[in-house]
Design a protein around this motif. Structure first.
Motif, mmCIF file in Angstrom:
data_model
loop_
_atom_site.group_PDB
_atom_site.id
_atom_site.type_symbol
_atom_site.label_atom_id
_atom_site.label_comp_id
_atom_site.label_asym_id
_atom_site.label_seq_id
_atom_site.Cartn_x
_atom_site.Cartn_y
_atom_site.Cartn_z
ATOM 1 N N ILE A 169 0.826 -1.208 0.000
ATOM 2 C CA ILE A 169 0.000 0.000 0.000
ATOM 3 C C ILE A 169 0.861 1.260 0.000
ATOM 4 C CG2 ILE A 169 -1.532 1.396 1.463
ATOM 5 C CD1 ILE A 169 -3.052 -0.676 -0.092
ATOM 6 N N LYS A 170 1.949 1.264 0.798
ATOM 7 C CA LYS A 170 2.707 2.502 0.995
ATOM 8 C C LYS A 170 3.873 2.691 0.038
ATOM 9 C CE LYS A 170 1.238 2.871 5.786
ATOM 10 N NZ LYS A 170 1.598 2.967 7.220
ATOM 11 N N LEU A 171 4.243 1.638 -0.692
ATOM 12 C CA LEU A 171 5.340 1.767 -1.654
ATOM 13 C C LEU A 171 4.882 1.647 -3.103
ATOM 14 C CD1 LEU A 171 8.127 -0.361 0.096
ATOM 15 C CD2 LEU A 171 7.779 2.118 0.187
ATOM 16 N N ALA A 172 3.730 1.022 -3.341
ATOM 17 C CA ALA A 172 3.277 0.799 -4.715
ATOM 18 C C ALA A 172 1.902 1.417 -4.965
ATOM 19 C CB ALA A 172 3.254 -0.700 -5.015
ATOM 20 N N ALA A 173 0.880 0.918 -4.281
ATOM 21 C CA ALA A 173 -0.489 1.384 -4.521
ATOM 22 C C ALA A 173 -0.706 2.821 -4.062
ATOM 23 C CB ALA A 173 -1.479 0.464 -3.808
ATOM 24 N N ILE A 174 0.186 3.365 -3.276
ATOM 25 C CA ILE A 174 0.048 4.731 -2.764
ATOM 26 C C ILE A 174 -0.140 5.757 -3.874
ATOM 27 C CG2 ILE A 174 2.559 5.115 -2.683
ATOM 28 C CD1 ILE A 174 2.089 6.754 -0.121
ATOM 29 N N HIS A 175 0.446 5.514 -5.035
ATOM 30 C CA HIS A 175 0.291 6.452 -6.148
ATOM 31 C C HIS A 175 -1.171 6.550 -6.584
ATOM 32 C CE1 HIS A 175 4.362 7.675 -6.963
ATOM 33 N NE2 HIS A 175 4.779 6.421 -6.984
ATOM 34 N N ILE A 176 -1.867 5.407 -6.672
ATOM 35 C CA ILE A 176 -3.273 5.420 -7.057
ATOM 36 C C ILE A 176 -4.128 6.001 -5.933
ATOM 37 C CG2 ILE A 176 -5.229 3.995 -7.747
ATOM 38 C CD1 ILE A 176 -3.045 4.193 -9.856
ATOM 39 N N ILE A 177 -3.792 5.673 -4.691
ATOM 40 C CA ILE A 177 -4.525 6.214 -3.546
ATOM 41 C C ILE A 177 -4.456 7.736 -3.542
ATOM 42 C CG2 ILE A 177 -4.535 6.350 -1.013
ATOM 43 C CD1 ILE A 177 -3.505 3.391 -1.090
ATOM 44 N N ASP A 178 -3.263 8.278 -3.744
ATOM 45 C CA ASP A 178 -3.111 9.735 -3.793
ATOM 46 C C ASP A 178 -3.839 10.318 -5.004
ATOM 47 O OD1 ASP A 178 -1.550 12.269 -2.853
ATOM 48 O OD2 ASP A 178 -1.166 12.123 -5.017
ATOM 49 N N LEU A 179 -3.761 9.637 -6.146
ATOM 50 C CA LEU A 179 -4.440 10.117 -7.355
ATOM 51 C C LEU A 179 -5.940 10.232 -7.138
ATOM 52 C CD1 LEU A 179 -4.409 10.805 -10.411
ATOM 53 C CD2 LEU A 179 -4.678 8.347 -10.825
ATOM 54 N N LEU A 180 -6.554 9.253 -6.480
ATOM 55 C CA LEU A 180 -7.994 9.294 -6.245
ATOM 56 C C LEU A 180 -8.368 10.474 -5.356
ATOM 57 C CD1 LEU A 180 -8.718 5.483 -5.777
ATOM 58 C CD2 LEU A 180 -9.115 6.892 -7.813
ATOM 59 N N ARG A 181 -7.531 10.778 -4.376
ATOM 60 C CA ARG A 181 -7.770 11.973 -3.549
ATOM 61 C C ARG A 181 -7.684 13.236 -4.408
ATOM 62 N NH1 ARG A 181 -4.117 13.642 -0.450
ATOM 63 N NH2 ARG A 181 -5.592 15.137 0.422
ATOM 64 N N TYR A 182 -6.693 13.293 -5.277
ATOM 65 C CA TYR A 182 -6.504 14.457 -6.150
ATOM 66 C C TYR A 182 -7.715 14.645 -7.064
ATOM 67 C CZ TYR A 182 -4.694 16.931 -10.283
ATOM 68 O OH TYR A 182 -4.524 17.781 -11.353
ATOM 69 N N LEU A 183 -8.259 13.569 -7.582
ATOM 70 C CA LEU A 183 -9.369 13.660 -8.532
ATOM 71 C C LEU A 183 -10.712 13.908 -7.856
ATOM 72 C CD1 LEU A 183 -8.472 10.743 -10.970
ATOM 73 C CD2 LEU A 183 -8.202 13.188 -11.391
ATOM 74 N N PHE A 184 -10.954 13.263 -6.709
ATOM 75 C CA PHE A 184 -12.304 13.242 -6.148
ATOM 76 C C PHE A 184 -12.445 13.883 -4.774
ATOM 77 C CE2 PHE A 184 -12.025 9.200 -8.732
ATOM 78 C CZ PHE A 184 -12.719 9.704 -9.829
ATOM 79 N N GLY A 185 -11.347 14.169 -4.082
ATOM 80 C CA GLY A 185 -11.450 14.791 -2.769
ATOM 81 C C GLY A 185 -11.175 13.806 -1.639
ATOM 82 N N GLU A 186 -11.733 14.076 -0.473
ATOM 83 C CA GLU A 186 -11.424 13.276 0.706
ATOM 84 C C GLU A 186 -12.414 12.125 0.891
ATOM 85 O OE1 GLU A 186 -8.626 13.647 1.920
ATOM 86 O OE2 GLU A 186 -8.188 15.600 1.042
ATOM 87 N N VAL A 187 -11.891 11.019 1.367
ATOM 88 C CA VAL A 187 -12.677 9.805 1.573
ATOM 89 C C VAL A 187 -13.293 9.813 2.972
ATOM 90 C CG1 VAL A 187 -12.544 7.282 1.756
ATOM 91 C CG2 VAL A 187 -11.280 8.476 -0.049
ATOM 92 N N VAL A 188 -14.593 9.469 3.045
ATOM 93 C CA VAL A 188 -15.271 9.441 4.339
ATOM 94 C C VAL A 188 -15.587 8.017 4.796
ATOM 95 C CG1 VAL A 188 -16.254 11.746 4.101
ATOM 96 C CG2 VAL A 188 -17.540 9.777 3.236
ATOM 97 N N GLN A 189 -15.519 7.053 3.880
ATOM 98 C CA GLN A 189 -15.820 5.676 4.275
ATOM 99 C C GLN A 189 -15.023 4.708 3.417
ATOM 100 O OE1 GLN A 189 -20.004 4.834 4.397
ATOM 101 N NE2 GLN A 189 -19.735 2.677 4.941
#
Length: 330
Positions: A169-189
């Motif tokens: 999660i923190k070395l590979a998938a983190i790029h997609i996780i950050d991208l989703l925040r950039y595109l859609f905002g903050e996650v609530v659930q």
């Protein structure tokens, strides 16, 4: 793009393959390079055509060199202390992800940068990739109406460098996780399921954002995916957009007339893709993956003393979401 003087800490494979060439392409002047070995630092300077100074002691480099910013691309376990010392030396800093191993560490570093009045940028290059910048325009412009939902896929052979889910999660998938925040905002659930066996990672997530957007995410890291793959499909009120493998964005605009869809030619697709010209040399990949864009952005932020798009403070939310995803997996 205009010149900026940058100092570098680290000259490993990722730095040499992606970061140095992108910085040079963006207009950087390499003022100095520091690695643990002086000869290796000299070799890196020579490789990238720089007449700068070689160091094997980064503290000496920070004391002696006047530069617009320092680029840190080291081992994840070393980066937090290196960045803090750069901040304490009054230097603007770009650092490869992850910065801090959790939200608390990330917050500590962001606080230090703000107190010192320096620029701190984290290397989430997907924010600067043309395909996702174009997708962001469609989301923000609402030409197709409001974004409603998405499906994201990221698959890679992460076994050489990720031995468990937290590392994945923190070395590979983190790029997609950050991208989703950039595109859609903050996650609530967050909810999630796993079918993981050691370093063979398989995860399915469902995310709900504060603005109501919902989506599903499929992450996998195992030898089956020797060919890395990523896709992002966004559904809007009046169409959909599909970002495929970094280099193609297909936008479908649904019909607007009241006739049956098979009676006319109302529907249309727009395809955005780069030229396949061999004249690009090796730089096409560096542009499409976002490396050149992020280096140009860092240098602009240093020159103008402005907050980066992927700032140290913003990084706190990405690290927090990483931990929430890990906690949600069952």
């Amino acid at each position: 793009m205009t010149n900026a003087k940058l100092c570098f800490i680290g000259a490993g494979f990722h730095a040499s393959t992606n970061i140095y060439p992108s910085a040079i392409e963006a207009g950087a002047e390499i003022a100095a390079i520091c690695t643990r070995d002086l000869e290796r630092s000299k070799a890196a300077l020579q490789r990238f055509g720089s007449r700068g100074t070689a160091y094997d002691d980064y503290r000496q480099m920070l004391r002696k060199e006047e530069c617009d910013g320092v680029v840190v691309v080291a081992q994840p376990g070393d980066q937090t202390s290196l960045v803090l010392e750069c901040i304490q030396a009054g230097k603007n800093v770009y650092v490869d992800k992850p910065l801090g191993w959790n939200a608390a560490e990330a917050r500590h570093i962001a606080d230090a940068a703000e107190q010192a009045g320096v620029v701190l940028m984290v290397g989430f290059m997907k924010r600067y990739a043309p395909v996702y910048m174009k997708l962001k325009e469609w989301i923000s412009g609402q030409t197709l109406g409001a974004a409603r939902s998405f499906q994201a896929t990221f698959a890679v052979d992460s076994t050489p460098f990720c031995k468990d889910e937290e590392q994945f999660i923190k070395l590979a998938a983190i790029h997609i996780i950050d991208l989703l925040r950039y595109l859609f905002g903050e996650v609530v659930q967050v909810t999630g399921f796993r079918n993981t066996a050691g370093e063979y990672i398989s995860q399915n997530l469902a995310l709900k954002f504060a603005n109501g957007i919902t989506g599903s995410v499929y992450f996998t890291g195992m030898t089956a995916w020797s060919r890395e793959s990523e896709r992002l499909l966004v559904t809007f009120d009046d169409g959909f957009a599909s970002a495929d493998e970094i280099n193609t964005l297909t936008v479908h605009q649904s019909r607007t007339s009241g006739t049956l869809p098979w009676k006319d030619l109302e529907e249309r697709d727009s395809v955005f893709t780069p030229s396949g010209s061999p004249m690009s040399g090796g730089y096409r990949d560096l542009y499409l993956r976002g490396f050149v864009g992020e280096m140009a952005h860092f240098m602009e932020c240093c020159r103008k003393s402005i907050t980066p798009l992927s700032s140290g403070r913003d990084n706190v939310q990405t690290m927090d979401l990483c931990d929430r995803i890990l906690s949600a997996l069952v």
